[in-house]
Enzyme design. Structure first.
Site, PDB file in Angstrom:
ATOM      1  N   CYS A 101       0.872  -1.178   0.000  1.00  0.00           N
ATOM      2  CA  CYS A 101       0.000   0.000   0.000  1.00  0.00           C
ATOM      3  C   CYS A 101       0.906   1.224   0.000  1.00  0.00           C
ATOM      4  CB  CYS A 101      -0.888  -0.019   1.244  1.00  0.00           C
ATOM      5  SG  CYS A 101      -1.876   1.465   1.484  1.00  0.00           S
TER       6      CYS A 101
ATOM      7  N   CYS B   3      -0.404   3.935  -6.708  1.00  0.00           N
ATOM      8  CA  CYS B   3      -1.279   3.283  -5.724  1.00  0.00           C
ATOM      9  C   CYS B   3      -1.503   1.870  -6.220  1.00  0.00           C
ATOM     10  CB  CYS B   3      -2.604   4.037  -5.612  1.00  0.00           C
ATOM     11  SG  CYS B   3      -3.865   3.169  -4.643  1.00  0.00           S
TER      12      CYS B   3
END
Length: 258
Positions: free
Chosen positions: A75, A186
């Site tokens: 992440c 991302c």
């Protein structure tokens, strides 16, 4: 259990980190994997740094309870906010983070901007700022915050008119010949790559940090003599804080997607 046979733990704010785990599975199919998606608390990119740090430590603790031999913080937002603190607390286990693939983007040597799509927090944090300091003088780098994009993907929306319109709005200031490379900052975003190619030219490279992170994971496991030596396909376990079967099904679908 032999330490080498223990699973590798992956963690993300939701289903995004599966894009990284897929690369790891391709690279090391005989390893065992546990994936924890914190969809209940997604998206992380609009939370405070302190909130993200707390959630990251909670996720790491839950993976350690599963007896993992390494942890991938798959992440970008959690890596930006918490990876240094996590590494300093858990020194006895390899912990790998993910960063926008800016170094890779510069190697394409294409005219135009390097556009980095990421969550608002990733773009604000010092890790990203240090990347900008490193490459910003020699390359035209544009930050493109995409706060809502994670929510589309968490709801299983990977294509369709609404998503296309959102992406068109994001890219409306850039003509195709203004864009050299697009960096997906991302881990959720690789799942909408095909839809993004409906908005920008197909000859524009779209890159992410999934493969580089997986290669770093393998290097660290090798360094610690933790690579699984069994000659059979490993297991995959998916856990999601959302608690719904729907999220598990979406996760399986994303792992199986090409």
């Amino acid at each position: 259990m032999d330490k080498k046979n223990r699973p590798i733990g992956f963690f993300d704010s939701g289903v995004g980190g599966l894009s990284v785990m897929k690369e790891a599975i391709r690279l090391m199919p005989n390893e065992n994997y546990i994936y924890f998606g914190d969809s209940k608390n997604a998206p992380y990119g609009i939370k405070t740094v302190e909130e993200v740090r707390t959630l990251t430590f909670n996720a790491v603790e839950s993976l350690l309870e599963k007896n993992v031999k390494a942890i991938v913080v798959a992440c970008n937002t959690a890596t930006s906010a918490a990876i240094d603190l996590v590494r300093s607390k858990y020194k006895n286990i390899p912990i790998i983070g993910i960063e926008p693939a800016l170094k890779l983007a510069t190697k394409y040597n294409r005219k135009g901007n390097i556009i980095i799509m990421a969550t608002p927090m990733t773009l604000k944090e010092k890790k990203f700022k240090s990347l900008m300091e490193k490459y910003g003088e020699n390359y035209d780098i544009v930050s493109l915050p995409c706060a809502k994009l994670v929510e589309f993907i968490e709801h299983g929306i990977l294509s369709g008119e609404e998503l296309e319109e959102y992406l068109k709005e994001k890219f409306k200031s850039y003509k195709n010949n203004d864009i050299g490379v697009v960096v997906l900052g991302c881990t959720h975003y690789p799942f909408i790559k095909e839809t993004l190619y409906k908005v920008i030219d197909k000859d524009i490279p779209i890159i992410d940090g999934g493969l580089g992170t997986s290669q770093e994971l393998r290097r660290r496991l090798e360094e610690k003599n933790l690579l699984n030596t069994e000659d059979k396909k490993g297991s995959i376990t998916i856990i999601n804080s959302n608690g719904s079967e729907k999220m598990i099904e979406l996760s399986k679908k994303l792992i199986e997607s090409s």
